[in-house]
Write a protein that holds these residues in place. Sequence first.
Motif, PDB file in Angstrom:
ATOM      1  N   UNK A  85     -14.209   1.057  23.420  1.00 19.04           N
ATOM      2  CA  UNK A  85     -14.057   1.843  22.192  1.00 19.04           C
ATOM      3  C   UNK A  85     -12.966   1.261  21.301  1.00 19.04           C
ATOM      4  N   UNK A  86     -11.906   0.754  21.895  1.00 19.05           N
ATOM      5  CA  UNK A  86     -10.833   0.124  21.107  1.00 19.05           C
ATOM      6  C   UNK A  86     -11.351  -1.127  20.399  1.00 19.05           C
ATOM      7  N   UNK A  87     -12.160  -1.910  21.079  1.00 14.26           N
ATOM      8  CA  UNK A  87     -12.713  -3.117  20.459  1.00 14.26           C
ATOM      9  C   UNK A  87     -13.684  -2.765  19.336  1.00 14.26           C
ATOM     10  N   UNK A  88     -14.487  -1.740  19.537  1.00 17.39           N
ATOM     11  CA  UNK A  88     -15.397  -1.317  18.471  1.00 17.39           C
ATOM     12  C   UNK A  88     -14.623  -0.834  17.253  1.00 17.39           C
ATOM     13  N   UNK A  89     -13.558  -0.092  17.482  1.00 19.81           N
ATOM     14  CA  UNK A  89     -12.715   0.363  16.374  1.00 19.81           C
ATOM     15  C   UNK A  89     -12.123  -0.827  15.637  1.00 19.81           C
ATOM     16  N   UNK A 145     -22.230  13.347  31.181  1.00 27.69           N
ATOM     17  CA  UNK A 145     -21.175  12.805  30.343  1.00 27.69           C
ATOM     18  C   UNK A 145     -21.533  13.044  28.878  1.00 27.69           C
ATOM     19  N   UNK A 146     -20.571  12.859  28.023  1.00 28.14           N
ATOM     20  CA  UNK A 146     -20.787  12.899  26.588  1.00 28.14           C
ATOM     21  C   UNK A 146     -20.682  11.484  26.042  1.00 28.14           C
ATOM     22  N   UNK A 147     -21.449  11.183  25.008  1.00 25.52           N
ATOM     23  CA  UNK A 147     -21.322   9.878  24.366  1.00 25.52           C
ATOM     24  C   UNK A 147     -21.345  10.029  22.852  1.00 25.52           C
ATOM     25  N   UNK A 148     -20.915   8.992  22.173  1.00 24.22           N
ATOM     26  CA  UNK A 148     -21.028   8.862  20.722  1.00 24.22           C
ATOM     27  C   UNK A 148     -21.831   7.608  20.396  1.00 24.22           C
ATOM     28  N   UNK A 149     -22.491   7.642  19.251  1.00 25.93           N
ATOM     29  CA  UNK A 149     -23.022   6.417  18.663  1.00 25.93           C
ATOM     30  C   UNK A 149     -21.922   5.784  17.815  1.00 25.93           C
ATOM     31  N   UNK A 198     -23.844   0.951  18.897  1.00 25.77           N
ATOM     32  CA  UNK A 198     -23.519   1.035  20.309  1.00 25.77           C
ATOM     33  C   UNK A 198     -23.542   2.502  20.725  1.00 25.77           C
ATOM     34  N   UNK A 199     -23.956   2.760  21.947  1.00 28.34           N
ATOM     35  CA  UNK A 199     -23.980   4.110  22.516  1.00 28.34           C
ATOM     36  C   UNK A 199     -23.056   4.092  23.726  1.00 28.34           C
ATOM     37  N   UNK A 200     -21.884   4.730  23.585  1.00 31.36           N
ATOM     38  CA  UNK A 200     -20.814   4.548  24.568  1.00 31.36           C
ATOM     39  C   UNK A 200     -20.338   5.914  25.077  1.00 31.36           C
ATOM     40  N   UNK A 201     -20.312   6.058  26.390  1.00 33.65           N
ATOM     41  CA  UNK A 201     -19.841   7.300  27.006  1.00 33.65           C
ATOM     42  C   UNK A 201     -18.352   7.510  26.736  1.00 33.65           C
ATOM     43  N   UNK A 202     -17.968   8.766  26.572  1.00 35.55           N
ATOM     44  CA  UNK A 202     -16.563   9.126  26.336  1.00 35.55           C
ATOM     45  C   UNK A 202     -15.830   9.272  27.669  1.00 35.55           C
ATOM     46  N   UNK A 203     -15.780   8.185  28.424  1.00 36.03           N
ATOM     47  CA  UNK A 203     -15.099   8.212  29.721  1.00 36.03           C
ATOM     48  C   UNK A 203     -13.896   7.277  29.658  1.00 36.03           C
TER      49      UNK A 203
END
Length: 241
Positions: free
Chosen positions: A83-87, A235-239, A71-76
């Motif tokens: 992000x909580x669900x991915x974790x 914006x910044x994102x993480x994979x 997943x490629x998700x912005x840090x917003x």
Amino acid sequence: MRPAAVEALERDTVAAVAPPQTLEIGGWLVPLDNGTIGRARSAAPLSHDMGPEAVGEIEAAYRERGLKPAFRVADVPSLAAVREELTRRGFAPEQPTIFKTAFIAELAEFSETSARILSEPDDAWGAVFLGEGFDPADGAHRIAALTRSPGAIYGAAGEDGETQGVGVMSFGAAWAGIHGMRTAPAHRGKGLAAAVLAAMGREARARGVERVFLQVEEANAARRIYRKAGFSSAWRYHYWR
């Protein structure tokens, strides 16, 4: 950034790397590829107000096809629940990357040094892209993907008629995109990247395109050049893998 602009950017980002197939699941773009380009094999939300409801279905879609889910998700803040669900599902953030945008008018004036624009990569262009300091397998896959991008152009610059700096510009429905900026190690610091960027900017301006994006890893020293060229962070994102 307006929601419509976020969606347009994400659609043009995926189109530029031309994955063999792209699904749309619950408001997410889900590109399907088994290559080396992260954007071509990671799901991205078309809105920064997306909830986590589709995450499980997207993960299953990748696994059913023998692909590793990503997943490629912005840090917003508005994507915190995603992000909580991915974790919770065992994913972890990697490779912090900055999404940058600029106006073509400014990019086109960034450098007065000439550079060539090619309709397809020639041998000299490929020699730089696949040359010293770069992963040749990754580079070969990127060339194959970018040449599938409709209407892409290839910038080349160098001294004495040689090719020592290269780049690619894609053209999406709304945005131009910068990709594959590389300079041969022995020729860095000579303004070749600036020349390539400006030449591609002038070509985009001639086509009536007004905005351009690029994505650069947070640790990449090239961010300094992009700032000078007029790019600012969207914006910044993480994979998440």
